[in-house]
Design a protein around this motif. Sequence first.
Motif, PDB file in Angstrom:
ATOM      1  N   ARG A 147     -24.993  -0.061  70.424  1.00 63.20           N
ATOM      2  CA  ARG A 147     -25.247  -0.819  71.652  1.00 63.20           C
ATOM      3  C   ARG A 147     -23.946  -1.378  72.224  1.00 63.20           C
ATOM      4  O   ARG A 147     -23.741  -1.382  73.435  1.00 63.20           O
ATOM      5  CB  ARG A 147     -26.236  -1.951  71.380  1.00 63.20           C
ATOM      6  CG  ARG A 147     -26.599  -2.719  72.656  1.00 63.20           C
ATOM      7  CD  ARG A 147     -27.710  -3.709  72.419  1.00 63.20           C
ATOM      8  NE  ARG A 147     -27.271  -4.848  71.645  1.00 63.20           N
ATOM      9  CZ  ARG A 147     -27.798  -5.209  70.479  1.00 63.20           C
ATOM     10  NH1 ARG A 147     -28.773  -4.502  69.957  1.00 63.20           N
ATOM     11  NH2 ARG A 147     -27.349  -6.266  69.836  1.00 63.20           N
ATOM     12  N   ARG A 148     -23.056  -1.822  71.352  1.00 63.99           N
ATOM     13  CA  ARG A 148     -21.778  -2.371  71.824  1.00 63.99           C
ATOM     14  C   ARG A 148     -20.993  -1.292  72.571  1.00 63.99           C
ATOM     15  O   ARG A 148     -20.402  -1.547  73.616  1.00 63.99           O
ATOM     16  CB  ARG A 148     -20.983  -2.913  70.646  1.00 63.99           C
ATOM     17  CG  ARG A 148     -19.708  -3.648  71.064  1.00 63.99           C
ATOM     18  CD  ARG A 148     -18.934  -4.160  69.876  1.00 63.99           C
ATOM     19  NE  ARG A 148     -19.605  -5.296  69.274  1.00 63.99           N
ATOM     20  CZ  ARG A 148     -20.115  -5.300  68.054  1.00 63.99           C
ATOM     21  NH1 ARG A 148     -20.048  -4.210  67.309  1.00 63.99           N
ATOM     22  NH2 ARG A 148     -20.677  -6.378  67.555  1.00 63.99           N
ATOM     23  N   ILE A 332     -11.939  -1.615  72.816  1.00 65.71           N
ATOM     24  CA  ILE A 332     -12.227  -2.946  72.277  1.00 65.71           C
ATOM     25  C   ILE A 332     -13.426  -2.933  71.334  1.00 65.71           C
ATOM     26  O   ILE A 332     -13.603  -3.869  70.530  1.00 65.71           O
ATOM     27  CB  ILE A 332     -12.484  -3.942  73.435  1.00 65.71           C
ATOM     28  CG1 ILE A 332     -12.267  -5.399  72.978  1.00 65.71           C
ATOM     29  CG2 ILE A 332     -13.890  -3.791  73.997  1.00 65.71           C
ATOM     30  CD1 ILE A 332     -10.867  -5.718  72.609  1.00 65.71           C
ATOM     31  N   VAL A 333     -14.246  -1.882  71.381  1.00 66.97           N
ATOM     32  CA  VAL A 333     -15.466  -1.850  70.570  1.00 66.97           C
ATOM     33  C   VAL A 333     -15.164  -1.950  69.078  1.00 66.97           C
ATOM     34  O   VAL A 333     -15.686  -2.838  68.392  1.00 66.97           O
ATOM     35  CB  VAL A 333     -16.305  -0.597  70.894  1.00 66.97           C
ATOM     36  CG1 VAL A 333     -17.474  -0.477  69.936  1.00 66.97           C
ATOM     37  CG2 VAL A 333     -16.819  -0.670  72.323  1.00 66.97           C
ATOM     38  N   PRO A 334     -14.324  -1.075  68.494  1.00 68.61           N
ATOM     39  CA  PRO A 334     -14.028  -1.243  67.061  1.00 68.61           C
ATOM     40  C   PRO A 334     -13.257  -2.522  66.751  1.00 68.61           C
ATOM     41  O   PRO A 334     -13.390  -3.092  65.667  1.00 68.61           O
ATOM     42  CB  PRO A 334     -13.209   0.007  66.717  1.00 68.61           C
ATOM     43  CG  PRO A 334     -12.664   0.485  68.018  1.00 68.61           C
ATOM     44  CD  PRO A 334     -13.682   0.127  69.043  1.00 68.61           C
ATOM     45  N   ILE A 335     -12.447  -2.988  67.704  1.00 64.07           N
ATOM     46  CA  ILE A 335     -11.701  -4.241  67.477  1.00 64.07           C
ATOM     47  C   ILE A 335     -12.661  -5.422  67.422  1.00 64.07           C
ATOM     48  O   ILE A 335     -12.547  -6.304  66.561  1.00 64.07           O
ATOM     49  CB  ILE A 335     -10.657  -4.436  68.596  1.00 64.07           C
ATOM     50  CG1 ILE A 335      -9.629  -3.298  68.570  1.00 64.07           C
ATOM     51  CG2 ILE A 335      -9.961  -5.791  68.461  1.00 64.07           C
ATOM     52  CD1 ILE A 335      -8.649  -3.332  69.731  1.00 64.07           C
ATOM     53  N   ARG A 342     -14.416 -15.157  70.057  1.00 61.33           N
ATOM     54  CA  ARG A 342     -13.606 -16.298  70.510  1.00 61.33           C
ATOM     55  C   ARG A 342     -12.118 -16.017  70.360  1.00 61.33           C
ATOM     56  O   ARG A 342     -11.284 -16.742  70.912  1.00 61.33           O
ATOM     57  CB  ARG A 342     -14.005 -17.574  69.753  1.00 61.33           C
ATOM     58  CG  ARG A 342     -13.643 -17.575  68.281  1.00 61.33           C
ATOM     59  CD  ARG A 342     -14.299 -18.734  67.542  1.00 61.33           C
ATOM     60  NE  ARG A 342     -13.930 -20.012  68.093  1.00 61.33           N
ATOM     61  CZ  ARG A 342     -12.920 -20.747  67.651  1.00 61.33           C
ATOM     62  NH1 ARG A 342     -12.170 -20.322  66.668  1.00 61.33           N
ATOM     63  NH2 ARG A 342     -12.655 -21.906  68.197  1.00 61.33           N
ATOM     64  N   THR A 343     -11.755 -14.976  69.608  1.00 61.45           N
ATOM     65  CA  THR A 343     -10.371 -14.543  69.503  1.00 61.45           C
ATOM     66  C   THR A 343     -10.098 -13.335  70.381  1.00 61.45           C
ATOM     67  O   THR A 343      -9.099 -13.271  71.101  1.00 61.45           O
ATOM     68  CB  THR A 343     -10.029 -14.189  68.037  1.00 61.45           C
ATOM     69  OG1 THR A 343     -10.235 -15.336  67.220  1.00 61.45           O
ATOM     70  CG2 THR A 343      -8.586 -13.731  67.915  1.00 61.45           C
ATOM     71  N   VAL A 344     -11.024 -12.370  70.374  1.00 63.94           N
ATOM     72  CA  VAL A 344     -10.816 -11.110  71.090  1.00 63.94           C
ATOM     73  C   VAL A 344     -10.717 -11.330  72.593  1.00 63.94           C
ATOM     74  O   VAL A 344      -9.793 -10.819  73.256  1.00 63.94           O
ATOM     75  CB  VAL A 344     -11.964 -10.123  70.767  1.00 63.94           C
ATOM     76  CG1 VAL A 344     -11.876  -8.892  71.652  1.00 63.94           C
ATOM     77  CG2 VAL A 344     -11.923  -9.714  69.302  1.00 63.94           C
ATOM     78  N   VAL A 345     -11.646 -12.095  73.163  1.00 67.97           N
ATOM     79  CA  VAL A 345     -11.680 -12.253  74.618  1.00 67.97           C
ATOM     80  C   VAL A 345     -10.447 -12.996  75.152  1.00 67.97           C
ATOM     81  O   VAL A 345      -9.811 -12.524  76.115  1.00 67.97           O
ATOM     82  CB  VAL A 345     -12.996 -12.952  75.049  1.00 67.97           C
ATOM     83  CG1 VAL A 345     -12.967 -13.260  76.548  1.00 67.97           C
ATOM     84  CG2 VAL A 345     -14.194 -12.065  74.716  1.00 67.97           C
ATOM     85  N   PRO A 346     -10.057 -14.143  74.588  1.00 67.33           N
ATOM     86  CA  PRO A 346      -8.841 -14.796  75.101  1.00 67.33           C
ATOM     87  C   PRO A 346      -7.591 -13.924  74.989  1.00 67.33           C
ATOM     88  O   PRO A 346      -6.764 -13.909  75.914  1.00 67.33           O
ATOM     89  CB  PRO A 346      -8.721 -16.047  74.233  1.00 67.33           C
ATOM     90  CG  PRO A 346     -10.100 -16.337  73.773  1.00 67.33           C
ATOM     91  CD  PRO A 346     -10.726 -14.998  73.576  1.00 67.33           C
ATOM     92  N   ALA A 384     -11.777  -5.151  78.697  1.00 70.82           N
ATOM     93  CA  ALA A 384     -12.114  -5.579  77.334  1.00 70.82           C
ATOM     94  C   ALA A 384     -12.996  -6.823  77.339  1.00 70.82           C
ATOM     95  O   ALA A 384     -13.996  -6.896  76.611  1.00 70.82           O
ATOM     96  CB  ALA A 384     -10.819  -5.854  76.554  1.00 70.82           C
ATOM     97  N   ALA A 385     -12.651  -7.816  78.163  1.00 71.01           N
ATOM     98  CA  ALA A 385     -13.406  -9.074  78.171  1.00 71.01           C
ATOM     99  C   ALA A 385     -14.839  -8.870  78.627  1.00 71.01           C
ATOM    100  O   ALA A 385     -15.778  -9.443  78.054  1.00 71.01           O
ATOM    101  CB  ALA A 385     -12.704 -10.090  79.073  1.00 71.01           C
TER     102      ALA A 385
END
Length: 510
Positions: A147-148, A332-335, A342-346, A384-385
């Motif tokens: 789904r992601r 960004i999916v596997p990351i 809260r880390t990936v998006v910023p 990505a965000a």
Amino acid sequence: MHPESITEAIRAEQQQRVGWRGWAGLVVLMLPVLLVSVDNTVLSFALPAIALELEPTSAQQLWIIDAYPLVLAGLLVTMGTLGDRFGRRRMLLLGATGFAIVSALAAFAPNAELLIAARAGMGVFGAMLMPSTLSLLRSIFTDRDQRRFAIAVWASMFSAGAALGPIVGGILLEHFAWGSVFLMAVPVLIPLLVFAPLLVPESRDPNPGRVDPISIALSMATMVPIVYAIKELAVHGIMSLAWLWFAMGIGFGWLFVRRQLRAVVPMLDMRLFRNPTFSGALLVNLLSVVGLVGFLFFVAQHLQLIIGLSPMQAGFALVPGLLAMIVSGLIIVPIAKRNPPRTVVPVALVFSVLGYALVTLATGPESLWLLILAFVSLGIGIGAAETVSNELILASAPPAKAGAASAVSETAYELGAVLGTAVIGGILTALYRTNLVVPPGVPADAADAARETLAGAVHAADGLDPALGAQLADAAAHAFDAGVGVTAWIGAGLVVLAAVIARTTLGRTR
């Protein structure tokens, strides 16, 4: 855990994962996503030709653009809830049929009044399309990893469509009449009508909210005045009636929320907003789209009116950023699977801030490659965000409420698009008018046209003595670039705000 239990768990997970049929369904569902997002930006390229043929008044010209997003934004929540009740695939097919028919009528509209009516009709059927696509993805892809990835494709297509609009518009208008920008809906939606019944399963809420005409009216009365107020504020400034419209929308919104909280089975479950992840992801979406559309607003003018590219060349200059947005949404999916949102998006949004910082350096006719690089950087962060935030919106809502959650997400997108043009565009226009110094000797009518818009200045300069015209064009370019420098930092500030919201509201879990 016993080996037998582990085996059963693995088998259960494999049963949840879809095969080729699910991925083929995803391809089909991307058709309306791409079409509706392209439609948000393609019309601006056709407007000059429409104005020449239909001769609309200035007010009618504004409504040709605004009728579609006003109706679309006002009906998204209603259509999402109706999809939960009557079937999301059914709403998708009904919306596709209506959108194709009304688009064909718009292409051959004989006057401005009928074109405005057709645009409003497109908003009605477009509101049926968009929540259905995202909520159907939630029901098809029950495995979260799949789904992601599916939502990454959805978010990439939605964002890419906004950037693809100028390219499509430039190509079509170079070879065909203005009606072609509406007729393109027909060949795009016919495959959807053929293959969706075969590849996309029906889904609905087993305990849907009742059809509440009062709630439907209140949701429309909330969204339409707010969207209209934003546009009025940008065009006519703080002394206009925009604040009255805004207050009216807020008042109806309060009545809508109050009615939903008191209902035993509400049309929109307001408890969704008590989840900080859901609300935070919505705000990240909203601010990201503001940043993207605001960037496209001024970069399209700079590429064409200052650098001197044709509409099609300007569209192709945006392709690298478009590709960066799509690729980052997928990478960004596997990351995101291994790191908390809260880390990936910023971290992703840092790239968007860098893109806006590069814009402040891109002045004058030699700035093409710097603007291309700026859009690539912006696209990496936005792509990505939005992928992560969209997945969080659906994952944090109950599966039965996927339509309502999707509709709220879509509303954030539409508001972001309106805010991007109205707020960032309005500020840029005001700064341009303040900074413009008309050279001595320019006739009064040419000076008035130059003070209105950059396009007006370029057009007025073409009708003057070459030396005087060059002075006016240079003065307009400097005034516009000075305004872009300020609005770029405002855009960067909005992206930083989105990063702060993501850091404080999105979960720690992966």
